[in-house]
Design a protein around this motif. Structure first.
Motif, mmCIF file in Angstrom:
data_model
loop_
_atom_site.group_PDB
_atom_site.id
_atom_site.type_symbol
_atom_site.label_atom_id
_atom_site.label_comp_id
_atom_site.label_asym_id
_atom_site.label_seq_id
_atom_site.Cartn_x
_atom_site.Cartn_y
_atom_site.Cartn_z
ATOM 1 N N TYR A 1 0.623 -0.997 0.017
ATOM 2 C CA TYR A 1 -0.031 0.000 0.179
ATOM 3 C C TYR A 1 0.823 1.165 -0.038
ATOM 4 C CZ TYR A 1 -4.711 -2.018 0.881
ATOM 5 O OH TYR A 1 -5.625 -2.774 0.476
ATOM 6 N N TYR A 2 1.735 1.313 0.752
ATOM 7 C CA TYR A 2 2.793 2.673 0.669
ATOM 8 C C TYR A 2 3.056 2.936 -0.630
ATOM 9 C CZ TYR A 2 4.091 0.776 5.334
ATOM 10 O OH TYR A 2 3.993 0.132 6.600
ATOM 11 N N ASN A 3 3.469 2.064 -1.643
ATOM 12 C CA ASN A 3 3.895 2.495 -3.024
ATOM 13 C C ASN A 3 2.363 2.757 -4.042
ATOM 14 O OD1 ASN A 3 6.486 2.222 -2.602
ATOM 15 N ND2 ASN A 3 6.773 0.124 -3.327
ATOM 16 N N GLU A 4 1.333 1.874 -3.580
ATOM 17 C CA GLU A 4 0.184 2.163 -4.269
ATOM 18 C C GLU A 4 -0.298 3.569 -4.038
ATOM 19 O OE1 GLU A 4 -1.368 0.192 -6.563
ATOM 20 O OE2 GLU A 4 0.194 -1.107 -6.267
ATOM 21 N N PHE A 5 -0.463 3.916 -2.714
ATOM 22 C CA PHE A 5 -0.850 5.172 -2.351
ATOM 23 C C PHE A 5 0.093 6.389 -2.932
ATOM 24 C CE2 PHE A 5 -2.807 3.059 1.543
ATOM 25 C CZ PHE A 5 -3.874 2.654 0.766
ATOM 26 N N LEU A 6 1.378 6.119 -2.712
ATOM 27 C CA LEU A 6 2.203 7.229 -3.019
ATOM 28 C C LEU A 6 2.106 7.535 -4.662
ATOM 29 C CD1 LEU A 6 5.200 6.437 -0.836
ATOM 30 C CD2 LEU A 6 3.744 8.825 -0.593
ATOM 31 N N ARG A 7 2.028 6.248 -5.459
ATOM 32 C CA ARG A 7 1.949 6.526 -6.824
ATOM 33 C C ARG A 7 0.923 7.394 -7.191
ATOM 34 N NH1 ARG A 7 1.349 1.229 -7.858
ATOM 35 N NH2 ARG A 7 3.345 1.002 -8.662
ATOM 36 N N HIS A 8 -0.297 7.175 -6.708
ATOM 37 C CA HIS A 8 -1.306 7.991 -7.226
ATOM 38 C C HIS A 8 -1.131 9.686 -6.403
ATOM 39 C CE1 HIS A 8 -3.430 4.515 -8.230
ATOM 40 N NE2 HIS A 8 -4.515 5.074 -8.601
ATOM 41 N N GLN A 9 -0.874 9.543 -5.368
ATOM 42 C CA GLN A 9 -0.331 11.043 -4.867
ATOM 43 C C GLN A 9 0.690 11.662 -5.836
ATOM 44 O OE1 GLN A 9 0.747 9.763 -0.763
ATOM 45 N NE2 GLN A 9 -0.986 10.986 -0.034
ATOM 46 N N ASN A 10 1.544 10.983 -6.376
ATOM 47 C CA ASN A 10 2.679 11.525 -7.011
ATOM 48 C C ASN A 10 2.083 12.030 -8.484
ATOM 49 O OD1 ASN A 10 5.699 11.321 -7.637
ATOM 50 N ND2 ASN A 10 4.799 10.510 -9.284
ATOM 51 N N ALA A 11 1.183 11.383 -8.917
ATOM 52 C CA ALA A 11 0.540 11.811 -10.379
ATOM 53 C C ALA A 11 -0.094 12.988 -10.143
ATOM 54 C CB ALA A 11 -0.439 10.497 -10.791
ATOM 55 N N ALA A 12 -1.106 13.205 -8.872
ATOM 56 C CA ALA A 12 -1.607 14.321 -8.594
ATOM 57 C C ALA A 12 -0.568 15.578 -8.392
ATOM 58 C CB ALA A 12 -2.646 14.142 -7.398
ATOM 59 N N ALA A 13 0.290 15.231 -7.626
ATOM 60 C CA ALA A 13 1.514 16.452 -7.260
ATOM 61 C C ALA A 13 2.323 16.832 -8.421
ATOM 62 C CB ALA A 13 2.304 15.809 -6.308
ATOM 63 N N LYS A 14 2.529 15.903 -9.598
ATOM 64 C CA LYS A 14 3.242 15.984 -10.635
ATOM 65 C C LYS A 14 2.294 17.148 -11.451
ATOM 66 C CE LYS A 14 4.887 12.713 -12.878
ATOM 67 N NZ LYS A 14 5.098 11.338 -13.850
ATOM 68 N N TYR A 15 0.927 16.941 -11.637
ATOM 69 C CA TYR A 15 0.198 17.856 -12.440
ATOM 70 C C TYR A 15 -0.299 18.832 -11.607
ATOM 71 C CZ TYR A 15 0.843 14.590 -15.998
ATOM 72 O OH TYR A 15 1.260 13.463 -17.035
ATOM 73 N N GLY A 16 0.074 19.282 -10.462
ATOM 74 C CA GLY A 16 -0.457 20.455 -9.651
ATOM 75 C C GLY A 16 -1.704 20.080 -9.058
ATOM 76 N N HIS A 17 -2.070 19.002 -8.859
ATOM 77 C CA HIS A 17 -3.618 18.915 -8.229
ATOM 78 C C HIS A 17 -3.491 19.028 -6.793
ATOM 79 C CE1 HIS A 17 -7.756 17.810 -7.613
ATOM 80 N NE2 HIS A 17 -8.001 17.533 -8.886
ATOM 81 N N PRO A 18 -4.242 19.955 -6.236
ATOM 82 C CA PRO A 18 -4.243 20.128 -4.796
ATOM 83 C C PRO A 18 -4.954 19.241 -3.783
ATOM 84 C CG PRO A 18 -5.627 21.903 -5.713
ATOM 85 C CD PRO A 18 -5.327 20.889 -6.761
ATOM 86 N N GLY A 19 -5.939 18.553 -4.488
ATOM 87 C CA GLY A 19 -6.888 17.901 -3.486
ATOM 88 C C GLY A 19 -6.193 16.494 -3.058
ATOM 89 N N ALA A 20 -6.573 16.112 -1.769
ATOM 90 C CA ALA A 20 -6.160 14.924 -1.325
ATOM 91 C C ALA A 20 -6.705 13.715 -1.995
ATOM 92 C CB ALA A 20 -6.523 14.941 0.299
#
Length: 774
Positions: free
Chosen positions: A656-675
């Motif tokens: 889960y560490y990597n699964e969750f961080l992967r999606h957070q990484n995609a959002a951060a990469k494109y500047g999406h602010p939502g959790a």
């Protein structure tokens, strides 16, 4: 007279004996063969390259632990060993470069050993809650280490061939002992592949020792490279790869389909401990020793391919025979031929293990069954063609060697000391590694995202469930409150709301929302699916789970009416569900991306305060998790959305560490602010899904999932699902995992997972996670 006869015999005996020896085509005294030390080096270097590294890559990418690929494109960095082997094979065609590569062997070994030290230190000291570096950097570094290990093993192969000549056979007794020891080591390392340091530690020791041994080894003398023999051995290896791949795919039907990934993987590896495996291995060793492999190849293939598809012993027999036979054929090859065989071997393990891991989905749900069956047929045909080609080439080589032309087609290789040394080749290897890694980094992993753990993370009320509240009864809601459920997620399906072009009926959902409001539980609504009764496009109206672009305005009208009717009453709206699988979207992904983008705009225009959730993509098999999410971010479809979402179905919460961080990484990469919100997360305790666990395992899964997710800042998790299917359905379809996802039994009595869920929901909600206490 006697003296003369004796003298005559003494003079002519060597000539007569030499003639007999020439007729037998073998020396009067058997060649000593390579010493055992060299054979150990050859066996382990071959086993690491052709068995352990491909299996290790499969485990890393499929299980996504301890490293992570951001998306499918970034996973191409794992192909680095293949690229390096191809480059090595090409440069080995030039004699001076080949000699220089042999000189560089100790540097390759040393780099691989040093890299594995770093990997071991990294997994020991890393904080999975606070990566500290971009999440894909460890994957890149791991690929580089595996690449240098592959180079080291190939250089060792060339050096040993130069030291031992063309005949690679080992002394019979020592060779057998070494083969048995190698089998034990490989099985042990492969069995421990679920936790990478088993493999890394053994390889670290091997490469460290090899760095010393190859540094001290004397420069090998010139040895002819027989191209005809190498080409024949190449086709023999390709025959074995095609044959073994076809047989490994039969594991889909022959081995148990039930069990989670980790247990199924061990079942796959345990093929090497079956009696049939040993029988095949002994037969391959005898065939190689006494040179009748042309016969045993055909016999084993015929026996195995004609056996019942559901029998498991042919798989063990084929693997037991195929691996030592492949080892024997590869030892007769040059570097270029080895590099051509290697991608096939990687594909062999990938298809075999992936097919077996997903056997339940393939057989019971017909997901790729036609493809698997067709592939097996094509592989059998390819194996037959490759066998015939190999037989013809081997026959020509044998005939030419009988014509006193043992070096026909051979090219002399100068001694290694005539080369320019290993430093230039070593530097060139680093240049190739750097350029390839940089290319993948820029094209698939850029921009880089740096995560830092917050000192304090507030936990609200993150506990939700899918498919609850349908009865609208006080008894059901009392059980939901006892569990600690704060949210319920259901489908607001278009065809149920608008059964005809001019008919709108919200009564079913009115009752549901009323009951949820009365009992103080939030509703997450899914805006989903097509409506054949309303669609006008001839293709869209006939195809299920698809809305043609011409009918998009009709769908948007449904979105507007539904959002407006439940303004302020539905907690959040999720836009579609898992559109990356045909079960929920049977059309081009580009079209559903546009549908989602316009749906978000329409919902936001209808209610400016509405909470919008992006669509979740399926999260199976590691590298595919975030691919669709990245596309949605890239085209701006998630810009109007408050929270990107994900679905997570895994067998081991460690991932889960990597699964969750992967999606957070995609959002951060494109500047999406939502959790991130997780709108489906779970694990069945029945059926054939490869992420199935026991009831006790499911309880542990609940606690770990919620703890890890909230510690990483994920706001809400909706468990899939509230209760199991009816007992009669479970008895009728015991292999259907969809009926076994519940926290409770069908009668709402609690399973162990429900107790775990209640423990978290009552004791951890409205709390705070402090980094210094975790």
């Amino acid at each position: 007279m006697v003296l003369r006869i004796g003298t005559c015999v003494a003079r002519t005996a060597p000539t007569i004996w030499g003639s007999i020896s020439m007729l037998k085509d073998r020396p009067s005294v058997a060649p000593a063969g390579p010493p055992p030390a060299l054979h150990v080096q050859r066996v382990f270097s071959w086993g690491e390259l052709f068995v352990l590294i491909p299996m290790h890559a499969f485990w890393m990418l499929i299980r996504s632990t301890p490293f992570v690929a951001e998306n499918t494109a970034s996973a191409w960095v794992a192909a680095l060993p293949i690229l390096l082997l191809v480059l090595f094979g090409l440069i080995a065609q030039f004699s001076r470069l080949r000699a220089a590569a042999i000189h560089a062997e100790w540097l390759f070994h040393l780099t691989a050993a040093a890299g594995m030290v770093v990997l071991l230190v990294y997994v020991t000291v890393r904080d999975p809650f606070n990566p500290g570096i971009p999440i894909t950097w460890p994957l890149c570094f791991w690929s580089i280490v595996m690449g240098f290990a592959a180079l080291a093993n190939t250089a060792a192969h060339e050096r040993i061939r130069a030291q031992t000549g063309l005949d690679a056979r080992a002394p019979w007794v020592p060779g057998t002992v070494i083969a048995i020891a190698a089998w034990a080591v490989m099985i042990g390392l492969a069995s421990g592949m679920a936790w990478a340091p088993y493999f890394w530690t053994a390889s670290l020791i091997f490469h460290a020792v090899m760095a010393v041994c190859s540094r001290k080894a004397s420069a090998p003398a010139a040895v002819p490279v027989n191209r005809l023999q190498s080409t024949a051995a190449l086709f023999e290896s390709l025959f074995l790869v095609a044959f073994m791949t076809a047989i490994l795919l039969r594991a889909i039907f022959a081995l148990p389909m039930i069990g989670r990934f980790e247990l199924k993987y061990l079942e796959f590896v345990n093929l090497g401990a079956r009696p049939a495996f040993f029988a095949g291995a002994v037969l391959a060793l005898l065939a190689g020793r006494f040179r009748f492999a042309f016969l045993t190849h055909a016999i084993v293939a015929l026996v195995v391919l004609t056996a019942a598809r559901t029998a498991s012993w042919p798989i063990a027999l084929a693997v037991g025979y195929g691996l030592p036979a492949m080892f024997q054929s590869v030892t007769r090859q040059g570097s270029l031929a080895r590099s051509l065989v290697y991608p096939g071997v990687v594909a062999m393990w990938l298809l075999g293990m992936l097919g077996f891991s997903l056997a339940g989905l393939i057989v019971e749900y017909n997901m790729g069954l036609d493809f698997a069956t067709s592939l097996m047929t094509n592989l059998r045909n390819a194996a037959l063609a490759l066998y015939i080609i190999w037989l013809a080439l081997a026959g020509v080589h044998f005939w030419r060697s009988r014509q006193d032309a043992p070096n026909d087609g051979a090219v002399d290789v100068p001694p290694a000391e005539e080369s320019a040394g290993g430093i230039p080749i070593y530097a060139a290897a680093w240049a190739a590694v750097g350029l390839f890694t940089l290319y993948v980094l820029i094209t698939a992993m850029w921009p880089q995202v740096w995560f830092e753990r917050a000192e304090r993370i507030a936990i609200g009320e993150p506990t939700g469930v899918c498919h609850a509240g349908y009865s609208t009864s006080d008894e059901e809601y009392a059980n939901l409150h006892k569990l600690g459920v704060r949210m319920m997620r259901i489908d607001f399906q278009w065809d149920r709301i608008q059964p005809a072009p001019d008919t709108w009926n919200f009564s079913r959902y009115d009752d549901y929302v009323d009951a949820a409001e009365e009992h103080g539980i939030h509703v997450i609504g899914l805006l989903v699916y097509d409506n054949s009764a309303v669609e006008t496009d001839p293709v869209g109206s006939k195809r299920g789970k698809y809305i043609a672009p011409a009918d998009l305005p009709l769908y948007l009208e449904y979105v507007r009416r539904t959002v407006d009717r439940y303004r302020g009453r539905v907690f959040a709206w999720e836009l579609w569900n898992e559109p990356d699988i045909p079960r929920f979207w049977d059309g081009p992904l580009e079209e559903v991306y546009e549908l989602i983008r316009q749906s978000a705009i329409a919902a936001r225009e209808t209610d400016a305060e509405v909470i919008l959730l992006g669509p979740a993509m399926t999260s199976g098999l590691g590298v595919h998790s975030a691919e669709g999410i990245e596309h949605l971010h890239a085209i701006g479809a998630l810009d109007p959305v408050d929270h990107p979402t994900m679905h997570a179905y895994v067998s081991e919460p460690r991932t889960y560490y990597n699964e969750f961080l992967r999606h957070q990484n995609a959002a951060a990469k494109y500047g999406h602010p939502g959790a991130i919100w997780i709108t489906e997360l779970g694990d069945p305790d029945g059926g054939v899904y490869p992420w199935r666990g026991s009831r006790e395992h499911l309880a542990v899964h609940v606690i770990k999932a919620y703890t890890i997710a909230t510690s990483l800042g994920i706001e809400n998790l909706v468990w899939y699902c509230y209760r199991d299917a009816a007992p009669e359905r479970l008895l009728r379809n015991p292999k259907d995992s969809e009926g076994f996802f519940g926290l409770t039994n069908h009668d709402e009595t609690w399973k162990p997972a429900a107790h775990a869920y209640s423990l978290f929901s009552h004791h951890c909600r409205n709390s705070e996670i402090r980094a210094d206490l975790v």
